[in-house]
Design an enzyme around this catalytic site. Structure first.
Site, PDB file in Angstrom:
ATOM      1  N   GLU A 229       0.871  -1.158  -0.017  1.00 22.64           N
ATOM      2  CA  GLU A 229       0.074  -0.042   0.186  1.00 22.64           C
ATOM      3  C   GLU A 229       0.815   1.063  -0.171  1.00 22.64           C
ATOM      4  OE1 GLU A 229      -1.997   0.120   3.730  1.00 22.64           O
ATOM      5  OE2 GLU A 229      -3.525  -1.373   3.112  1.00 22.64           O
ATOM      6  N   LYS A 231       2.327   4.474   1.526  1.00 19.59           N
ATOM      7  CA  LYS A 231       2.588   5.343   2.912  1.00 19.59           C
ATOM      8  C   LYS A 231       2.329   6.757   2.640  1.00 19.59           C
ATOM      9  CE  LYS A 231       5.462   5.587   6.925  1.00 19.59           C
ATOM     10  NZ  LYS A 231       4.406   6.200   7.352  1.00 19.59           N
ATOM     11  N   ARG A 236      -1.629   9.062  11.151  1.00 22.16           N
ATOM     12  CA  ARG A 236      -2.357   7.949  11.413  1.00 22.16           C
ATOM     13  C   ARG A 236      -3.561   7.953  12.366  1.00 22.16           C
ATOM     14  NH1 ARG A 236      -0.292   2.685  11.919  1.00 22.16           N
ATOM     15  NH2 ARG A 236      -2.058   1.116  11.807  1.00 22.16           N
ATOM     16  N   ARG A 251      -2.633   7.805  16.890  1.00 18.94           N
ATOM     17  CA  ARG A 251      -2.008   6.660  17.157  1.00 18.94           C
ATOM     18  C   ARG A 251      -1.648   6.200  18.649  1.00 18.94           C
ATOM     19  NH1 ARG A 251       3.927   5.136  14.947  1.00 18.94           N
ATOM     20  NH2 ARG A 251       4.562   6.433  16.689  1.00 18.94           N
ATOM     21  N   GLU A 277      -5.651   7.139   7.291  1.00 14.31           N
ATOM     22  CA  GLU A 277      -4.406   8.268   7.345  1.00 14.31           C
ATOM     23  C   GLU A 277      -5.470   9.610   7.303  1.00 14.31           C
ATOM     24  OE1 GLU A 277      -1.252   7.223   7.470  1.00 14.31           O
ATOM     25  OE2 GLU A 277      -0.228   9.121   7.500  1.00 14.31           O
ATOM     26  N   LYS A 399       7.383  -0.812   6.844  1.00 14.04           N
ATOM     27  CA  LYS A 399       7.030   0.475   6.328  1.00 14.04           C
ATOM     28  C   LYS A 399       8.651   0.664   5.393  1.00 14.04           C
ATOM     29  CE  LYS A 399       8.288   2.932  10.542  1.00 14.04           C
ATOM     30  NZ  LYS A 399       7.563   3.961  11.410  1.00 14.04           N
TER      31      LYS A 399
END
Lengths: 534, 343
Positions: A229, A231, A236, A251, A277, A399
């Protein structure tokens, strides 16, 4: 109040996180209800309004101090101390003999909970009369919220969990369904009562995080097991909607709902917990992170801000749908539920983050290195069969941030660190060259960093700074331009607040260029040319 | 009213005033605590912003002279003349005597009598108990020249023994960690040792090299400080978990790296304000001051009965303002060369 005052007073001077946790845990174990619950409130969300109402503390204190202190002396004192609560605590007259026993935290909350502002001003004065300087300061920090003693809300929650041998995620899950003084919570933690039930209220569920991918991870991974996906470069968030209420959590579990009313409205009639996001988006394109920052850390938001910085949520995952807890399912199944749910309801101001198709990691790498679109920070790799688990679980999500930009900058100022680093100059301001009117070159500061070097390197840099100091201002030293850092950063943005007109995102020291002459470091034009890239 | 007031005696400012080198007594032809070398100086106490090297003649207490000789050398002034507390001398028609100031060992107020008027120059002073020096003596006067280091209502200093109890409690809570206390090298350091001894701590106390000589001087002048040793040459294991004293600047210096995870403490009146204590990065602030706090400044000024108060250095704005609201004449002298921060 004495134990609480002592706790705050010790925390103020404690740098080590472990020591802070130990101090807090001991306090929560040793202090009876409901005082420890009020203390926990003061260190996290503040005392709730339903307990003490809206407290015009500043006005009440200026009324009280004007009775015994000349306003000029008060102002000089306040300016010197820099904090109203502490100033009042220090100047408050010491009674010859204390008529009444020291109030407990719950005495203070109870007594401050009723009456007109004038009556409560009197009450506050009487409470202050019953305390010593440290107690007065602690009382005002309790009532004022945000005591600024170097303890984040999350650290306080971790300490509560530690104190009773639980995991902080247990507490985070319940947190937003609980209220000060948290009697049910402590009863459960001490094994005296059942686990509190969040019921129909929307609560935070601990977030699943990713590891940065390292070079030696690749051989262990198989491309078939993962989806990719984008980023996105926002923050977040978790959106929890239940029973007609919607909460937006960061987060860390901080409730940031108040700053994003339009997102709350978008989820109002739903019953779900979604992960996504938060972005600022204008006609389909993502605005720079700086724009999102205009919306963050606000208690209220104006119509103008809603218009100028429109918020949007790009969804990654679905944790709950209706009463179903989807977290134990595989990512593939949750993703299917997310797509179906979104297609059926289409909540405004949302979309589903697209998956990036790839065959092999090599082809993915080609996509990764070629992509420089706005708002993309890199790629995420998620294991297809990963359950949604709290924290950074090994081997599940990765990530893969875009390669950092680097520039060679010249050290200009160094500041002493704190805690273990207090005898080291460990915080660095560095600059780039700019042509001046006289035809020469001046250094202009472009960023600050305090990480990216080893302890041994810190020792060497520290020695260099001491030998090359030109001026000292308190904890800061100016140095001769002679040490070049290769600075890595994620992006450069325009900034009106900085003299150079630019601001770096996440700058850190990448390499120390002992070999490079300062005159050959980069120029401000080079830095400016990177704006919007990266 | 004294008889002399009947004859119009000239106001004090005609014979005592700030000149280029410092506060000058014109008929006596001497300076008090001048900030640069002069022919003749009367010195209140041994701190370097009051006592400097290179004067032609110095008049001071024997302790202050001893301190100057340790700091600057035996020949740091042309002549040294010692004057016992309370003993009067006449300098060119000006009566001069010294009264204890309670600031550090040897510290004295300068009492000047001239032409029917009396001025008292206090230097630095405090009213709190200090086992290492004579207690402050109130001398009534026409002009009182005061300091104002802690002249803000936020500064109220509790008795030092309570702060020492805080230190000992911290040591009991963290017995493995060495407690390194930053304290001004002359006066505060030795007072802290004496206060720690008064609290019953009798183990050796270790010293940074920069405070060894002055501490030895205090001992040779009869101040009992128990077993004190230099850190240099001492066994690291013996120091661990004990007390070390050092100048404040050493706290943020590489020197502290020799101790394993020390508790850094700072003994100073500034520690009353948390922001200031945090600025120094210390873990254990000890509020111990060698200067008068706000209530003591106000009380002392009132006890002197001075009709005119001159403020030399520190927070003169707050003090002058407050004295004016009390109906007392006050003004700031703004003498150069005073170090407000070193405490």
């Amino acid at each position: 109040m004495r134990a609480f005052a002592q706790l705050l007073d010790t925390l103020v001077y404690t740098q080590s996180r472990n020591r802070k946790l130990a101090l807090l845990a001991r306090y929560f174990r040793d202090t009876p209800d409901p005082d420890r619950g009020y203390a926990l409130a003061a260190l996290t969300d503040g005392l709730p309004q339903h307990l003490i109402g809206r407290l015009p503390l500043r006005r009440m204190l200026s009324e009280l101090t004007s009775r015994f202190l000349d306003p000029v002396l008060y102002k000089l004192s306040r300016d010197y101390v820099g904090d109203t609560a502490e100033t009042v605590a220090l100047v408050w007259p010491e009674p010859r003999a204390r008529a009444n026993a020291e109030p407990t935290l719950s005495d203070a909350v109870t007594e401050m909970s009723h009456g007109s502002t004038a009556e409560r001003t009197q009450t506050l004065g009487r409470l202050l009369d019953r305390l010593d300087a440290s107690g007065r300061w602690a009382l005002l920090k309790l009532l004022g919220g945000a005591p600024r003693v170097g303890v984040s809300a999350r650290l306080a929650k971790i300490a509560v969990a530690d104190a009773f041998g639980h995991d902080v995620s247990d507490i985070e899950e319940l947190w937003h369904a609980l209220e000060a003084p948290y009697l049910e919570l402590f009863a459960w933690l001490e094994g005296r009562g059942p686990k509190p039930e969040p019921g129909a209220k929307p609560v935070f569920r601990p977030v699943m995080l990713a590891h940065p991918i390292e070079d030696d991870d690749w051989p262990k991974l198989s491309a078939d097991d993962f989806v990719a996906e984008w980023k996105w470069d926002g923050i977040r968030v978790q959106i929890a909607a239940a029973g007609g209420d919607v909460r937006i959590f960061s987060r860390q579990g901080d409730d940031i709902s108040a700053a994003f009313p339009e997102i709350r409205s978008a989820f109002l009639r739903h019953n779900c917990v979604a992960d996504g996001e938060l972005l600022v988006m204008r006609s389909g394109s993502i605005a720079p992170f700086n724009d999102l920052q205009q919306r963050l850390n606000r208690k209220t938001v104006t119509g103008r801000m809603l218009r100028d910085y429109p918020a949007h949520v790009r969804l990654y995952d679905l944790l709950f749908e209706g009463g179903d807890d989807l977290r134990a399912m595989t990512f593939t199944l949750r993703r299917a539920r997310l797509e179906t749910w979104h297609a059926a309801h289409c909540p405004p101001l949302t979309d589903v983050s697209e998956l990036v198709a790839f065959e092999t990691f090599d082809s993915l790498r080609a996509i990764w290195s070629a992509t420089r679109a706005d708002g993309i920070e890199g790629l995420m790799l998620k294991r297809r069969d990963s359950a949604y688990q709290a924290g950074r679980v090994k081997g599940q999500w990765y990530k893969w941030k875009r390669a950092a930009l680097t520039l060679d900058c010249v050290l200009m100022y160094a500041q002493r660190g704190s805690g273990k680093r207090s005898s080291f100059y460990s915080d660095y301001t560095f600059g780039a060259w700019r042509s001046n009117d006289a035809g020469g070159q001046d250094l202009v500061p472009v960023g600050k960093a305090y990480s990216g070097f080893t302890d041994d390197e810190l020792r060497l840099i520290d020695t260099w700074i001491r030998a090359n100091t030109t001026e000292t201002f308190g904890p800061v030293r100016a140095v001769t331009p002679g040490l070049v850092f290769e600075v890595a950063f994620d992006a450069v943005q325009k900034s009106a607040r900085h003299k150079s007109g630019v601001a770096m995102r996440f700058p850190r020291i990448h390499r120390i260029r002992w070999d490079k002459p300062a005159a050959e470091a980069d120029t401000l034009e080079t830095v400016q040319a990177l704006i919007g890239k990266g | 009213m004294r008889m002399t007031h009947m004859i119009a005696s000239p106001p004090v400012e005609t014979w005592l005033y700030p000149a280029e080198a410092g506060l000058y007594c014109a008929p006596g032809q001497f300076y008090i605590d001048p900030h640069r070398a002069v022919d003749r100086a009367v010195i209140t106490h041994g701190h370097s912003d009051h006592a400097r090297a290179g004067h032609g003649a110095v008049l001071a207490t024997s302790e202050t002279i001893a301190i100057m000789k340790v700091r600057y050398g035996e020949t740091s002034a042309g002549t040294f003349q010692q004057l016992a507390l309370g003993e009067p001398v006449n300098i060119n028609g000006v009566g001069v005597r010294l009264a204890p100031a309670g600031h550090i060992l040897g510290s004295a107020q300068i009492v000047l009598d001239y032409d029917g008027k009396r001025a008292v120059v206090s230097g630095d002073y405090k009213r709190a108990y200090d086992p290492t020096c004579a207690a402050f003596d109130v001398v009534t006067c026409d002009v009182f020249v005061t300091e104002a280091t802690f002249a803000l209502p936020v500064f109220r200093h509790e008795p030092a023994h309570g702060e020492v109890a805080k230190l000992l409690a911290s040591m009991a809570a963290e017995p493995q960690r060495t407690h390194v206390i930053g304290a001004y090298g002359l006066g505060k350091c030795q007072r802290m040792i004496a206060e720690i001894r008064n609290a019953g701590y009798d183990k050796p106390i270790y010293l940074h090299g920069a405070v060894v000589a002055l501490t030895a001087l205090y001992q040779s002048l009869g101040i009992n400080l128990g077993d004190v040793r230099s850190v240099a040459g001492a066994d690291g294991d013996a120091i661990a978990g004990g007390i070390v004293l050092c100048p404040p600047s050493a706290l943020s210096d590489r020197w502290t790296r020799r101790f394993n995870d020390p508790v850094l403490a700072f003994a100073s009146g500034w520690m009353r304000v948390r922001g200031r204590a945090r600025q120094h990065g210390v873990e254990l602030p000890l509020i111990v001051s060698d200067h008068a706090d706000w209530p003591d400044l106000i009380a002392t000024i009132s006890q002197t009965n001075a009709e005119d108060v001159w403020v030399t250095h520190g927070r003169d704005d707050a003090l002058v303002h407050h004295l004016a609201t009390l109906g007392r004449k006050a003004r700031a002298l703004a003498l150069v060369g005073r170090d407000d921060e070193a405490e």
